[in-house]
Design an enzyme around this catalytic site. Structure first.
Site, short mmCIF file in Angstrom:
data_model
loop_
_atom_site.label_atom_id
_atom_site.label_comp_id
_atom_site.label_asym_id
_atom_site.label_seq_id
_atom_site.Cartn_x
_atom_site.Cartn_y
_atom_site.Cartn_z
N GLY A 1 84.27 -85.49 69.67
CA GLY A 1 83.68 -85.79 68.65
C GLY A 1 82.22 -84.22 68.22
N ALA A 2 82.36 -84.43 66.73
CA ALA A 2 81.43 -83.35 65.94
C ALA A 2 80.37 -84.10 65.81
CB ALA A 2 82.65 -83.01 65.17
N ASN B 1 76.37 -85.90 66.67
CA ASN B 1 75.36 -84.80 67.39
C ASN B 1 75.82 -84.48 68.61
OD1 ASN B 1 73.18 -85.74 65.42
ND2 ASN B 1 72.84 -87.48 65.25
N HIS C 1 74.07 -94.79 84.61
CA HIS C 1 73.10 -94.58 83.69
C HIS C 1 72.53 -96.05 82.56
CE1 HIS C 1 71.78 -92.15 80.43
NE2 HIS C 1 72.39 -92.34 79.50
P1 NAD Z 1 77.82 -89.99 66.68
O1 NAD Z 1 78.12 -90.72 65.75
O2 NAD Z 1 76.64 -88.74 66.19
O3 NAD Z 1 79.62 -88.87 66.97
C1 NAD Z 1 80.24 -89.52 67.16
C2 NAD Z 1 81.61 -88.57 66.39
O4 NAD Z 1 82.74 -89.06 67.15
C3 NAD Z 1 81.39 -88.72 65.56
O5 NAD Z 1 81.59 -87.11 64.67
C4 NAD Z 1 82.78 -89.58 64.65
O6 NAD Z 1 83.00 -89.64 63.81
C5 NAD Z 1 83.65 -89.27 66.49
N1 NAD Z 1 84.49 -90.31 66.52
C6 NAD Z 1 85.02 -91.61 67.05
N2 NAD Z 1 85.95 -92.05 67.06
C7 NAD Z 1 86.52 -90.83 67.78
C8 NAD Z 1 87.88 -90.34 68.15
N3 NAD Z 1 88.53 -91.75 68.03
N4 NAD Z 1 88.18 -88.99 67.67
C9 NAD Z 1 88.03 -88.39 68.28
N5 NAD Z 1 86.31 -88.29 67.31
C10 NAD Z 1 86.09 -89.58 67.00
O7 NAD Z 1 77.04 -89.87 67.71
P2 NAD Z 1 76.65 -89.48 69.35
O8 NAD Z 1 75.03 -89.62 69.00
O9 NAD Z 1 76.66 -87.70 69.02
O10 NAD Z 1 77.22 -90.15 70.20
C11 NAD Z 1 78.22 -89.57 70.84
C12 NAD Z 1 78.00 -90.80 72.25
O11 NAD Z 1 77.87 -89.97 74.00
C13 NAD Z 1 78.32 -92.24 71.74
O12 NAD Z 1 78.61 -93.04 72.72
C14 NAD Z 1 76.63 -92.51 72.62
O13 NAD Z 1 76.07 -93.44 73.43
C15 NAD Z 1 76.98 -91.08 73.92
N6 NAD Z 1 75.67 -90.44 74.86
C16 NAD Z 1 75.28 -90.72 75.85
C17 NAD Z 1 74.82 -90.59 76.77
C18 NAD Z 1 74.75 -89.78 77.81
O14 NAD Z 1 73.62 -89.57 78.78
N7 NAD Z 1 75.87 -90.06 78.95
C19 NAD Z 1 73.60 -89.54 76.07
C20 NAD Z 1 73.47 -89.14 74.89
C21 NAD Z 1 74.91 -89.92 73.65
#
Ligand code: NAD
Length: 312
Positions: free
Chosen positions: A10-11, A13, A176
């Site tokens: 995941g690249a 945020n 969480h």
């Molecule tokens: P984002 O939309 O900025 O990034 C997600 C990335 O995942 C995108 O670049 C997308 O292209 C990529 N992606 C989607 N399907 C994919 C696949 N099959 N293979 C590879 N890459 C893929 O979202 P974000 O803000 O980076 O958040 C990512 C996840 O982290 C979300 O599920 C969010 O809820 C979670 N999160 C969890 C916590 C925690 O405390 N555990 C905190 C913040 C965010």
């Protein structure tokens, strides 16, 4: 470990910011993976070019191809949908289950000894899914939530007490989600219990703001969710594991007899070092804390049951 290989899936945020923290701490070579062509490669190239300025020396590369991740020591899984205003973390369950299960299969096929740090939400359920799909020992699979939730609480306490956040201890246990359990009794400023420093209503406000900490940021951003602190938290866990620091950090670790959970991943204090989760530390909980923890665990069990109904 002299030269660890760290994959970040995941690249977006959170993932790109994980790569930044990992590179800035010179934790190892970083491979950033995303399904969107060019996204990981572009961000990795940009980040690598920060190396000469920021003074880090390890490689940072980006790809859509899991072959480049082969032999990873640790992988941080951040791919998936993030919350939008009005959504709970649990609303992401079906879509992220599909994404995370596919990713885990790809990762483990080329890195059979990897340690997984799961970030994708709902994180307790996604960590359980990653464990099931990967077939890795439970100690090699851990979810990130407690370090973030505790950091949020530490920030709010520091602000209210007029102290440095570095001197604030706070623990948030359980799942969480809205049922997370901020442990006020074990929170302190420089070792002085919170209850001696702040009035009860101020502490209650902090507890509630911690529970809603993610939603507060979603509400402000409107198009995404928090990422600086989540990424810092995931990399703190990665560092503890890769450098065998034996840090006790609250995270979603597998608990069977521990806290009487019965085989689920939930937020507990876990010692992280070489090999992943070394053990889970048990607090003596009061009846109220126990009831709140059990309610939180029940919410996690419900999500895992929903996953099972979907065929995962
Ligand atoms: P984002 O939309 O900025 O990034 C997600 C990335 O995942 C995108 O670049 C997308 O292209 C990529 N992606 C989607 N399907 C994919 C696949 N099959 N293979 C590879 N890459 C893929 O979202 P974000 O803000 O980076 O958040 C990512 C996840 O982290 C979300 O599920 C969010 O809820 C979670 N999160 C969890 C916590 C925690 O405390 N555990 C905190 C913040 C965010």
């Amino acid at each position: 470990m002299s030269h660890p290989k760290i994959t970040v899936v995941g690249a977006g945020n959170v993932g790109a910011t994980c790569a930044l923290w990992a590179a800035a701490r010179d934790l190892g070579d970083v491979v950033l993976v995303d399904i969107v062509d060019g996204l990981a490669a572009g961000k990795a190239l940009d980040l690598a070019q920060a190396g000469p300025i920021a003074g880090f020396a390890h490689k940072v590369t980006g790809t859509t191809d899991y072959a480049a991740t082969a032999g990873s020591h640790l992988a941080i899984v951040t791919a998936g949908l993030a919350r939008k205003p009005g959504m709970s973390r649990d609303d992401l369950l079906a879509k992220n289950a599909e994404i995370v299960s596919g990713i885990i299969r790809h990762l483990v096929a080329v890195s059979p000894d990897v340690i997984l740090v799961v970030v994708s939400n709902p994180v307790d359920a996604m960590t359980a899914l990653a464990h099931r799909v990967s077939k890795l020992p439970a100690r090699r699979v851990v979810g990130m939530a407690g370090v973030l939730d505790s950091a949020r609480m530490r920030t709010f306490v520091a602000e209210a007490a007029g102290a440095s956040a570095k001197d604030v201890q706070a623990y948030v246990l359980g799942g969480h989600g809205d049922t997370m359990v901020p442990l006020v009794r074990h929170s302190s400023v420089g070792g002085v219990p919170l209850a001696k420093l702040l009035p009860r209503d101020r502490i209650e406000q902090i507890v509630e703001r911690t529970r809603q900490g993610g939603a507060e940021i979603v509400g402000l951003l409107k198009t995404g969710s928090a990422f600086y602190a989540p990424a810092a938290a995931a990399v703190e866990m990665a560092q503890a594991i890769l450098r065998d620091e034996r840090r006790v950090l609250p995270c979603a670790a597998y608990c069977d007899k521990e806290y009487g959970v019965g085989g689920y991943f939930v937020g507990v204090p876990a010692r992280l070092g070489a090999g992943g989760v070394m053990d889970v530390l048990e607090f003596d909980l009061t009846a109220d804390e126990r009831a709140a923890f059990d309610k939180s665990v029940a919410a996690v069990k419900d999500l895992v049951a929903q996953l099972a109904q979907m065929g995962y």
